[in-house]
Design a protein around this motif. Structure first.
Motif, PDB file in Angstrom:
ATOM      1  N   ILE A  65      -7.500  -9.140   5.251  1.00 38.71           N
ATOM      2  CA  ILE A  65      -7.401  -8.138   6.483  1.00 38.71           C
ATOM      3  C   ILE A  65      -6.252  -8.403   7.239  1.00 38.71           C
ATOM      4  CG2 ILE A  65      -8.893  -9.294   7.989  1.00 38.71           C
ATOM      5  CD1 ILE A  65      -9.684  -6.594   8.961  1.00 38.71           C
ATOM      6  N   GLY A  66      -5.293  -7.340   7.277  1.00 41.06           N
ATOM      7  CA  GLY A  66      -4.087  -7.598   8.289  1.00 41.06           C
ATOM      8  C   GLY A  66      -4.316  -6.842   9.479  1.00 41.06           C
ATOM      9  N   PHE A  67      -3.509  -7.398  10.563  1.00 39.51           N
ATOM     10  CA  PHE A  67      -3.588  -6.975  11.967  1.00 39.51           C
ATOM     11  C   PHE A  67      -2.269  -6.349  12.274  1.00 39.51           C
ATOM     12  CE2 PHE A  67      -7.334  -9.505  11.490  1.00 39.51           C
ATOM     13  CZ  PHE A  67      -8.374  -8.680  12.373  1.00 39.51           C
ATOM     14  N   VAL A  68      -2.223  -5.085  12.923  1.00 38.13           N
ATOM     15  CA  VAL A  68      -1.119  -4.472  13.070  1.00 38.13           C
ATOM     16  C   VAL A  68      -0.650  -4.262  14.574  1.00 38.13           C
ATOM     17  CG1 VAL A  68       0.067  -2.138  12.799  1.00 38.13           C
ATOM     18  CG2 VAL A  68      -1.718  -2.981  11.220  1.00 38.13           C
ATOM     19  N   ASN A  69       0.649  -4.529  14.812  1.00 35.66           N
ATOM     20  CA  ASN A  69       1.485  -4.407  16.067  1.00 35.66           C
ATOM     21  C   ASN A  69       2.105  -3.045  15.861  1.00 35.66           C
ATOM     22  OD1 ASN A  69       2.025  -7.745  16.089  1.00 35.66           O
ATOM     23  ND2 ASN A  69       0.657  -6.838  17.493  1.00 35.66           N
ATOM     24  N   GLY A  70       1.416  -2.112  16.891  1.00 35.81           N
ATOM     25  CA  GLY A  70       2.165  -0.584  16.770  1.00 35.81           C
ATOM     26  C   GLY A  70       3.811  -0.529  17.080  1.00 35.81           C
ATOM     27  N   ASN A  71       4.043  -1.312  18.052  1.00 38.36           N
ATOM     28  CA  ASN A  71       5.459  -1.471  18.403  1.00 38.36           C
ATOM     29  C   ASN A  71       6.563  -1.840  17.291  1.00 38.36           C
ATOM     30  OD1 ASN A  71       5.068  -4.201  18.479  1.00 38.36           O
ATOM     31  ND2 ASN A  71       6.623  -4.599  20.146  1.00 38.36           N
ATOM     32  N   LYS A  72       6.199  -2.464  16.207  1.00 40.33           N
ATOM     33  CA  LYS A  72       6.812  -2.843  15.191  1.00 40.33           C
ATOM     34  C   LYS A  72       7.042  -1.961  14.207  1.00 40.33           C
ATOM     35  CE  LYS A  72       5.704  -7.820  15.630  1.00 40.33           C
ATOM     36  NZ  LYS A  72       4.944  -9.214  14.897  1.00 40.33           N
ATOM     37  N   LEU A  73       6.375  -0.673  14.332  1.00 40.38           N
ATOM     38  CA  LEU A  73       6.356   0.544  13.434  1.00 40.38           C
ATOM     39  C   LEU A  73       7.686   1.449  13.839  1.00 40.38           C
ATOM     40  CD1 LEU A  73       2.693   1.294  13.106  1.00 40.38           C
ATOM     41  CD2 LEU A  73       4.216   0.037  11.423  1.00 40.38           C
ATOM     42  N   GLU A  74       8.222   1.085  15.091  1.00 39.90           N
ATOM     43  CA  GLU A  74       9.189   1.889  16.053  1.00 39.90           C
ATOM     44  C   GLU A  74      10.504   1.113  15.971  1.00 39.90           C
ATOM     45  OE1 GLU A  74       7.756   2.890  19.668  1.00 39.90           O
ATOM     46  OE2 GLU A  74       5.888   3.609  18.963  1.00 39.90           O
ATOM     47  N   GLN A  85       5.017   3.339   5.527  1.00 40.79           N
ATOM     48  CA  GLN A  85       4.612   2.931   4.357  1.00 40.79           C
ATOM     49  C   GLN A  85       4.196   1.689   4.033  1.00 40.79           C
ATOM     50  OE1 GLN A  85       4.424   5.385   1.770  1.00 40.79           O
ATOM     51  NE2 GLN A  85       3.581   3.607   0.579  1.00 40.79           N
ATOM     52  N   MET A  86       4.545   0.639   4.586  1.00 43.86           N
ATOM     53  CA  MET A  86       4.287  -0.887   4.392  1.00 43.86           C
ATOM     54  C   MET A  86       3.016  -0.880   4.713  1.00 43.86           C
ATOM     55  SD  MET A  86       7.707  -2.447   6.264  1.00 43.86           S
ATOM     56  CE  MET A  86       7.285  -4.480   5.987  1.00 43.86           C
ATOM     57  N   LEU A  87       2.434  -0.159   5.760  1.00 36.78           N
ATOM     58  CA  LEU A  87       0.722  -0.339   6.019  1.00 36.78           C
ATOM     59  C   LEU A  87       0.141   0.318   4.825  1.00 36.78           C
ATOM     60  CD1 LEU A  87       0.726   0.317   9.826  1.00 36.78           C
ATOM     61  CD2 LEU A  87       1.191  -1.920   8.551  1.00 36.78           C
ATOM     62  N   ARG A  88       0.668   1.564   4.351  1.00 42.29           N
ATOM     63  CA  ARG A  88       0.153   2.131   3.337  1.00 42.29           C
ATOM     64  C   ARG A  88       0.028   1.346   2.056  1.00 42.29           C
ATOM     65  NH1 ARG A  88       2.573   7.117   5.377  1.00 42.29           N
ATOM     66  NH2 ARG A  88       0.908   8.444   6.003  1.00 42.29           N
ATOM     67  N   ASP A  89       0.933   0.658   1.611  1.00 36.03           N
ATOM     68  CA  ASP A  89       0.927  -0.344   0.703  1.00 36.03           C
ATOM     69  C   ASP A  89      -0.257  -1.493   0.813  1.00 36.03           C
ATOM     70  OD1 ASP A  89       3.298   0.799  -0.169  1.00 36.03           O
ATOM     71  OD2 ASP A  89       4.635  -0.808   0.432  1.00 36.03           O
ATOM     72  N   TRP A  90      -0.445  -1.684   2.129  1.00 38.08           N
ATOM     73  CA  TRP A  90      -1.913  -2.684   2.080  1.00 38.08           C
ATOM     74  C   TRP A  90      -3.078  -1.856   1.960  1.00 38.08           C
ATOM     75  CZ3 TRP A  90      -2.352  -7.738   4.416  1.00 38.08           C
ATOM     76  CH2 TRP A  90      -1.136  -8.282   4.717  1.00 38.08           C
ATOM     77  N   ASP A  92      -3.163   0.877   0.083  1.00 41.29           N
ATOM     78  CA  ASP A  92      -3.370   1.141  -1.338  1.00 41.29           C
ATOM     79  C   ASP A  92      -3.656  -0.102  -2.323  1.00 41.29           C
ATOM     80  OD1 ASP A  92      -2.322   3.741  -1.020  1.00 41.29           O
ATOM     81  OD2 ASP A  92      -0.099   3.183  -1.208  1.00 41.29           O
ATOM     82  N   ALA A  93      -3.473  -1.488  -1.736  1.00 45.95           N
ATOM     83  CA  ALA A  93      -3.975  -2.670  -2.570  1.00 45.95           C
ATOM     84  C   ALA A  93      -5.303  -2.811  -2.211  1.00 45.95           C
ATOM     85  CB  ALA A  93      -3.021  -3.685  -2.020  1.00 45.95           C
ATOM     86  N   GLY A  94      -5.999  -2.309  -1.314  1.00 45.51           N
ATOM     87  CA  GLY A  94      -7.570  -2.561  -1.080  1.00 45.51           C
ATOM     88  C   GLY A  94      -7.680  -3.394  -0.047  1.00 45.51           C
ATOM     89  N   TYR A  95      -6.902  -3.601   0.907  1.00 43.42           N
ATOM     90  CA  TYR A  95      -6.817  -4.664   1.947  1.00 43.42           C
ATOM     91  C   TYR A  95      -7.342  -3.777   3.291  1.00 43.42           C
ATOM     92  CZ  TYR A  95      -4.446  -7.476  -1.309  1.00 43.42           C
ATOM     93  OH  TYR A  95      -3.939  -7.970  -2.282  1.00 43.42           O
ATOM     94  N   GLU A  96      -8.028  -4.209   4.391  1.00 44.82           N
ATOM     95  CA  GLU A  96      -8.206  -3.664   5.243  1.00 44.82           C
ATOM     96  C   GLU A  96      -7.166  -3.706   6.516  1.00 44.82           C
ATOM     97  OE1 GLU A  96     -12.623  -3.971   6.607  1.00 44.82           O
ATOM     98  OE2 GLU A  96     -12.341  -6.002   5.467  1.00 44.82           O
ATOM     99  N   LEU A  97      -7.260  -3.148   7.621  1.00 47.09           N
ATOM    100  CA  LEU A  97      -6.295  -3.189   8.610  1.00 47.09           C
ATOM    101  C   LEU A  97      -7.016  -2.926   9.833  1.00 47.09           C
ATOM    102  CD1 LEU A  97      -3.304  -0.840   7.477  1.00 47.09           C
ATOM    103  CD2 LEU A  97      -3.466  -3.313   7.262  1.00 47.09           C
ATOM    104  N   GLY A  98      -6.263  -4.057  10.681  1.00 51.17           N
ATOM    105  CA  GLY A  98      -7.173  -4.025  12.102  1.00 51.17           C
ATOM    106  C   GLY A  98      -5.889  -3.756  13.289  1.00 51.17           C
ATOM    107  N   ASN A  99      -6.523  -3.691  14.513  1.00 42.74           N
ATOM    108  CA  ASN A  99      -5.662  -3.460  15.634  1.00 42.74           C
ATOM    109  C   ASN A  99      -5.424  -4.826  16.186  1.00 42.74           C
ATOM    110  OD1 ASN A  99      -4.334  -2.641  18.049  1.00 42.74           O
ATOM    111  ND2 ASN A  99      -5.510  -1.000  18.544  1.00 42.74           N
ATOM    112  N   HIS A 100      -4.076  -5.246  16.289  1.00 39.94           N
ATOM    113  CA  HIS A 100      -3.570  -6.365  17.055  1.00 39.94           C
ATOM    114  C   HIS A 100      -2.720  -6.253  18.106  1.00 39.94           C
ATOM    115  CE1 HIS A 100      -2.725 -10.713  16.906  1.00 39.94           C
ATOM    116  NE2 HIS A 100      -1.437 -10.470  16.333  1.00 39.94           N
ATOM    117  N   THR A 101      -3.016  -4.897  18.933  1.00 38.64           N
ATOM    118  CA  THR A 101      -2.216  -4.392  20.089  1.00 38.64           C
ATOM    119  C   THR A 101      -0.909  -3.657  19.751  1.00 38.64           C
ATOM    120  OG1 THR A 101      -0.797  -6.227  20.967  1.00 38.64           O
ATOM    121  CG2 THR A 101      -3.396  -6.251  21.712  1.00 38.64           C
TER     122      THR A 101
END
Length: 322
Positions: A65-74, A85-90, A92-101
């Motif tokens: 599972i990967g945890f996402v920082n929203g500001n790093k998308l900007e 798209q980097m998150l979509r790759d996660w 697509d590979a079947g991994y989970e995503l969570g919120n890291h603020t």
């Protein structure tokens, strides 16, 4: 009777081996998506490094599972499709995503109201991205593992997370992986291509795996001492250049240690996690195993023996401590 006595040593050996068996399970969590240190260093080959990490994850074939920082998308306040798209790759590979603020905010430094606002801002891209697949964010990870400076803060955040459909992702195997990764990225980014540079990178990869295994061993012993059994561990890592080069070997070496990789959801089914982040009120963010030990007033000696990052790695990382 004589036959029984003859068989007794084998029976005792069997019982001893059975008693010595440990149910070793571990869940991998990877913070700071889409990539660590994007606010400090944006490598020209970011997409290539991301692709290398995804290849390592696929090779390892374990739940993640990967945890996402929203500001790093900007960039300059604008969401970058390539980073989304980097998150979509996660996914697509079947991994989970969570919120890291949104901004990797320190709850203990900024306080509950500011953290809650930043946390919800972290959903702006993540929630609709998951909704495309019929999913919703359900896991959060505290930056720096800092879960609140007081029991009242932690209780307020527990209510907040429950209201918004989140569970807190704990960490039991805390480590200085980020220091090794800083060192690795610094060498990659700052040193010219040369045999010396490659030798240094190879030394970092070679040292990283046993260091991480030693951390796992340490926290297994802590669990046995505190709980009387090996709790399913939750391992903290980050999306970085080092794991893009060494993650698959780290997983293989951990399996050779007798560990079975499981999802975060399976790991936290263990009753120990019902204790939450109790036991510590302060500035920092210790392992949940150590939080529980503090709740039981374990003496200072209980925490002794934790492996440390070597000085030469810290020098390359340009940091003074873990």
């Amino acid at each position: 009777m004589r036959l029984f006595l003859r068989a007794l040593p084998l029976l005792l050996l069997s019982l001893t081996v059975h008693a010595a068996e440990v149910d070793r399970r571990i869940a991998v969590t990877i913070d700071d998506l889409p990539w660590a240190r994007l606010d400090e260093i944006v490598p020209a080959d970011l997409q290539a490094r991301h692709a290398a990490l995804m290849a390592q994850l696929r090779q390892a074939e374990v739940p993640v599972i990967g945890f996402v920082n929203g500001n790093k998308l900007e960039v300059d306040g604008k969401v970058q499709p390539a980073r989304v798209q980097m998150l979509r790759d996660w996914l697509d590979a079947g991994y989970e995503l969570g919120n890291h603020t949104w901004s990797h905010m320190d709850l203990n430094a900024k306080g509950v109201p500011a953290f809650q606002q930043d946390f919800l801002r972290g959903e702006q891209v993540l929630r609709p991205l998951l909704a495309e697949r019929g999913q919703a964010p359900q896991w959060m990870r505290h930056p720096y593992l800092r879960a609140g400076r007081t029991p009242e803060d932690r209780a307020a955040m527990d209510v907040f997370f429950k209201q918004h459909g989140y569970r807190v992702a704990p960490v039991t195997v805390d480590n200085g992986e980020w220091v090794w990764a800083f060192a690795y990225a610094n060498v990659m980014n700052e040193q010219p291509d040369s045999p010396e540079r490659e030798a240094t990178l190879a030394s970092l990869r070679k040292g990283y795996v046993p260091y991480m295994l030693n951390k796992v061993d340490y926290y297994e012993k802590q669990s046995l001492a505190l709980l009387g059994y090996a709790v399913p561990q939750v391992w903290l890592m980050h999306a970085n250049e080092l794991n893009a080069a060494a993650f698959a070997e780290l997983v293989a070496a951990t399996k050779r240690r007798g560990y079975r990789f499981v999802s975060l959801q399976e790991a936290v089914r263990d009753p120990a996690y019902a204790r939450g982040a109790e036991g510590y009120s302060g500035r920092y963010g210790p392992s949940w195993l150590h939080r529980w030990a503090m709740a039981e007033n374990k003496p200072k000696e209980f925490y002794a023996g934790e492996p440390e990052v070597p000085k030469w790695v810290m020098k390359l990382a340009k940091v003074d401590g873990e």
